[in-house]
Design a protein around this motif. Structure first.
Motif, mmCIF file in Angstrom:
data_model
loop_
_atom_site.group_PDB
_atom_site.id
_atom_site.type_symbol
_atom_site.label_atom_id
_atom_site.label_comp_id
_atom_site.label_asym_id
_atom_site.label_seq_id
_atom_site.Cartn_x
_atom_site.Cartn_y
_atom_site.Cartn_z
ATOM 1 N N LEU A 175 35.133 49.999 29.797
ATOM 2 C CA LEU A 175 34.131 50.452 30.760
ATOM 3 C C LEU A 175 34.708 50.569 32.167
ATOM 4 O O LEU A 175 34.216 51.357 32.981
ATOM 5 N N ALA A 176 35.740 49.785 32.458
ATOM 6 C CA ALA A 176 36.344 49.839 33.789
ATOM 7 C C ALA A 176 37.187 51.085 33.989
ATOM 8 O O ALA A 176 37.423 51.498 35.125
ATOM 9 N N LEU A 192 26.426 40.174 29.806
ATOM 10 C CA LEU A 192 26.792 40.446 31.194
ATOM 11 C C LEU A 192 28.298 40.639 31.372
ATOM 12 O O LEU A 192 28.739 41.300 32.314
ATOM 13 N N LEU A 193 29.082 40.044 30.486
ATOM 14 C CA LEU A 193 30.533 40.019 30.669
ATOM 15 C C LEU A 193 31.165 41.402 30.805
ATOM 16 O O LEU A 193 31.976 41.605 31.728
ATOM 17 N N PRO A 194 30.879 42.386 29.939
ATOM 18 C CA PRO A 194 31.547 43.684 30.113
ATOM 19 C C PRO A 194 31.198 44.366 31.435
ATOM 20 O O PRO A 194 32.052 45.022 32.046
ATOM 21 N N ALA A 195 29.948 44.203 31.894
ATOM 22 C CA ALA A 195 29.580 44.770 33.196
ATOM 23 C C ALA A 195 30.343 44.062 34.311
ATOM 24 O O ALA A 195 30.811 44.697 35.265
ATOM 25 N N GLY A 196 30.483 42.731 34.192
ATOM 26 C CA GLY A 196 31.236 41.987 35.192
ATOM 27 C C GLY A 196 32.708 42.360 35.207
ATOM 28 O O GLY A 196 33.323 42.490 36.271
ATOM 29 N N TYR A 247 29.492 50.125 39.090
ATOM 30 C CA TYR A 247 30.302 48.961 38.769
ATOM 31 C C TYR A 247 31.201 48.565 39.942
ATOM 32 O O TYR A 247 31.829 47.531 39.930
ATOM 33 N N HIS A 248 31.331 49.437 40.921
ATOM 34 C CA HIS A 248 32.374 49.270 41.918
ATOM 35 C C HIS A 248 31.786 49.138 43.306
ATOM 36 O O HIS A 248 30.651 49.512 43.570
ATOM 37 N N ALA A 308 33.970 45.259 34.198
ATOM 38 C CA ALA A 308 34.067 46.621 34.717
ATOM 39 C C ALA A 308 34.009 46.639 36.243
ATOM 40 O O ALA A 308 34.682 47.449 36.896
ATOM 41 N N TRP A 309 33.213 45.740 36.812
ATOM 42 C CA TRP A 309 33.137 45.623 38.275
ATOM 43 C C TRP A 309 34.422 45.024 38.850
ATOM 44 O O TRP A 309 34.947 45.491 39.862
#
Length: 433
Positions: free
Chosen positions: A404-405, A95-99, A431-432, A101-102
């Motif tokens: 990813l961000a 979950l961390l990379p998605a978090g 992500y945003h 990136a958000w």
């Protein structure tokens, strides 16, 4: 305080926690994940969960959980509940990379996060040079007995994080410098490249140094403004290896003499023993594996002494280092834990990450640096740490989250390191906000 602000503050602490505070790193990762999931629930936005890399990540996670679940009739989960519990909490890292990136959805937020990573990288560099010049780091620790520099750590752990972060930190600065007029900025850019690689060389850890060479090759291919200087730097580094014997004899012995000996007698080296043992374990259970951390729990069993007669490799020996807490290769680890299916899913996950990060790297040095960092981490022909254990796993997902961000297209971001302003239209996507 909003969920996004909590995630951003936790993200700024994460690189420093990865250096020295594993419990703190776990806490900051948990805060980022929790803030991200809270936002997703409140906004009912789960589009991020349909991204190809995350779908594959969930499938790999499911394979790890299945292989770790104690089902005696199917031969699954021989390590029991301790293995299953460790497999379940893998989701925090996925979950961390998605978090991230958000949370890092603005140029200012990305710049601050990049600066935190750069400070951590700079600290490793400074401590390596201090130890090389005066003999001890700030904590009074000397070189490791095999000649490797420990940098700011008590053990030889400086090489892997330094190498993985090197291009993410250096390329945006180099790109910003060479874009300026005059000879001085370009000389400064060349100096950063030389110091960066000289540090990788004097650390004296073989695999990180080789991976730094891989990163330099990718840079030369993907980033045209520094193509010729990168090639020249590669040649310079090769010429500098013999000179290392005069500048840092312990590093030379580690990089050249010990490497030569191990390559000539690889099957009987500790790495050869580990890889042979791991291959035998996979042969004994090719489809369901042994569950999470299966190598740690079952490697010492005598049934895995066999060796690989078809390749002329004799039985392994625990006295020669045939067992360890992990097999020192992510892909062998994936196959041991969840069988061939788990291996294929794990390989697909790494490929999906690289494909996702690969969009836009020709114009964005920071994204290229993140791509190289993940590539050097996921490279299959390497000696590695345990994939899912901090701190090294944390650095992977930090680089991935920042990559990813970053937007997939638009002007390069190095200028924002100095202005803090965006020249791009507002970003949109799952992500945003």
């Amino acid at each position: 305080m909003t969920a996004k602000r909590i995630a951003r503050l936790a993200a700024l602490l994460l690189p420093f926690c990865l250096l020295y505070a594993r419990a703190g790193a776990e806490l900051t990762i948990g805060l980022i994940d929790l803030a991200f999931l809270t936002h997703s629930l409140r906004s009912r936005d789960f589009a991020w969960a349909r991204r190809p890399w995350f779908v594959i990540a969930l499938l790999w996670w499911a394979a790890e959980i299945l292989a770790s679940t104690p089902i005696a009739a199917l031969g699954l989960g021989p390590a029991g509940w301790k293995s299953l519990s460790q497999a379940i909490v893998l989701i925090r890292l996925l979950l961390l990379p998605a978090g991230l990136a958000w949370a890092l959805d603005t140029p200012a937020a990305r710049t601050r996060f990049w600066l935190a990573i750069a400070i951590a990288e700079g600290w490793i560099l400074l401590q390596c040079w201090q130890q090389a010049i005066i003999g001890v780091n700030i904590f009074g620790d000397h070189r490791w007995p095999d000649g490797a520099l420990t940098g700011p750590f008590w053990a030889p752990r400086a090489g892997p994080p330094y190498t993985h972060l090197l291009f993410l930190v250096a390329l945006p600065i180099i790109a910003a410098l060479i874009a300026r007029r005059g000879i001085a900025p370009k000389c400064a850019a060349a100096g950063i490249g030389i110091i960066g690689f000289a540090t990788a060389l004097i650390i004296g850890q073989r695999m990180p140094f080789l991976l730094a060479g891989l990163g330099l090759a990718v840079t030369a291919l993907a980033f045209r403004p520094v193509r010729l200087p990168a090639i020249a730097l590669g040649i310079l580094v090769l010429l500098a290896i013999p000179a290392l014997k005069l500048v840092s004899p312990p590093s030379f012995d580690k990089l050249v003499l010990e490497t030569t000996h191990q390559v000539q007698h690889f099957a009987l080296s500790p790495y050869g023993e580990l890889y042979t043992r791991a291959t035998v374990m996979i042969e004994r259970s090719p489809w369901h594996g042994y569950g999470f951390n299966g190598f740690l729990y079952f490697c010492p069993q005598s049934r895995f002494d066999a060796g690989l007669p078809a390749l002329g490799i004799g039985p392994t020996d625990l006295a020669r280092g045939a067992c360890n807490i992990h097999p020192h290769n992510f892909y062998l680890q994936a196959a041991i834990e969840a069988g061939i299916g788990g291996l294929l899913l794990f390989a697909a996950l790494n490929l999906a990450w690289l494909i996702e990060l690969g969009r836009g790297i020709l114009r964005q040095p920071m994204k290229l640096g993140a791509f190289i960092g993940v590539l050097t981490y996921a490279w299959p022909l390497a000696s590695t740490d345990n994939f899912a254990v901090l701190p090294m796993a944390g650095w992977l997902f930090v680089m991935l989250g920042l990559g990813l961000a970053l937007p997939q297209s638009g002007p390069a971001e190095p200028e924002r390191l100095y202005t803090g302003q965006s020249r791009q239209p507002a970003m949109t996507g799952s992500y945003h906000d």
